[in-house]
Enzyme design. Sequence first.
Site, PDB file in Angstrom:
ATOM      1  N   TYR A   1       0.806  -1.211   0.000  1.00 17.31           N
ATOM      2  CA  TYR A   1       0.000   0.000   0.000  1.00 17.31           C
ATOM      3  C   TYR A   1       0.845   1.270   0.000  1.00 17.31           C
ATOM      4  O   TYR A   1       0.343   2.359  -0.276  1.00 17.31           O
ATOM      5  CB  TYR A   1      -0.934   0.046   1.218  1.00 17.31           C
ATOM      6  CG  TYR A   1      -1.908  -1.092   1.335  1.00 17.31           C
ATOM      7  CD1 TYR A   1      -2.141  -1.969   0.279  1.00 17.31           C
ATOM      8  CD2 TYR A   1      -2.610  -1.297   2.512  1.00 17.31           C
ATOM      9  CE1 TYR A   1      -3.034  -3.016   0.401  1.00 17.31           C
ATOM     10  CE2 TYR A   1      -3.511  -2.336   2.645  1.00 17.31           C
ATOM     11  CZ  TYR A   1      -3.715  -3.201   1.589  1.00 17.31           C
ATOM     12  OH  TYR A   1      -4.601  -4.239   1.728  1.00 17.31           O
TER      13      TYR A   1
ATOM     14  N   HIS B   1       0.684 -11.570   1.356  1.00 17.18           N
ATOM     15  CA  HIS B   1      -0.323 -10.745   0.673  1.00 17.18           C
ATOM     16  C   HIS B   1      -0.981 -11.481  -0.494  1.00 17.18           C
ATOM     17  O   HIS B   1      -2.195 -11.412  -0.684  1.00 17.18           O
ATOM     18  CB  HIS B   1       0.321  -9.448   0.169  1.00 17.18           C
ATOM     19  CG  HIS B   1      -0.650  -8.336  -0.031  1.00 17.18           C
ATOM     20  ND1 HIS B   1      -0.312  -7.009   0.082  1.00 17.18           N
ATOM     21  CD2 HIS B   1      -1.976  -8.334  -0.332  1.00 17.18           C
ATOM     22  CE1 HIS B   1      -1.368  -6.247  -0.140  1.00 17.18           C
ATOM     23  NE2 HIS B   1      -2.389  -7.039  -0.396  1.00 17.18           N
TER      24      HIS B   1
END
Length: 312
Positions: free
Chosen positions: A64, A126
């Site tokens: 992110y 992830h």
Amino acid sequence: MYHHNVGGRILAQLDLTSTIQLNNGVAMPRFGLGVWQTDNTTAEASVQAAIRNGYRMIDTAKQYGNEAGVGRGLAAAFADGAVRRQDIFVTSKVANGDQGYRRTLDKFEGTLRRLQLDYLDLYLIHWPVDGQYVETWRALEKLYRDGRVRAIGVSNFDVQRLQVLLRAADVQPAVNQIEFNPLMQEQAMRKFAPAHNITVEGWSPLGGGKALNNPVIALIGQKHGKSVAQVILRYDLQCGIVTIPKTVHEQRMVENARIFDFELDDQDVAAIAGLDQNQHALWYDAFGWYGSDTDFGMATQKWPDSTPDYDA
């Protein structure tokens, strides 16, 4: 406190402090704030606003590009005495380009430094990068055994890859974070994960905004005097899904959390369950998502206020 889910309905009154017990005994909040697509400056303010309004779980990821902002927001909340470190459940994730045993261990240090923390509550793979995620998991197991993380899990794993991981794992994954919203209800994983004592956590609970225009949910909202978003988030809770809606607006954070004073009845739950189209809301199917960090959508997001040593 763990609240039992019977027939799709939560029997105990929930609030922002309510937790679910993971398979290793760690208590994880049922509701938190996601910060995807948020720059560092905004993430810093969002984290402080969320904590100020009672949120006790923050979900970020190296991908992110905003771990530093989240870290500053957490540090500010701890410094002013609003909460203690042990009051906040913090999740981050291994970026695709960081996978592999040694690289995962090395890059974890940067995540802790940016977040200004001594440990993580939950660390996830992830995405299941083929050929690497088993070795990455071995690194997470080491971090867990060393006390650097309180729980470990995965994100975006399908049943097949989760089965592979379970056969290789010494420590069972505690969480699988997947897309979950009215249009994408992940029926196969919702059967598989509980059978293996793995908690399902949902990202994009509002379906990238698409579900907010659904007339069926709108009618349910009118019935309960609630917004479409509030109905969807309540549905997540009653399905036993840990949910992390993302917003940068404080008023919307407050509104999203006003889901503990009503309960969907069996007809409501059945109506929303019937909306499932097995349809991903975002770019999920648009690229080879088992590939490397250079695949579409998987490079670490760079914001103008990124820290210079972000990839360290």
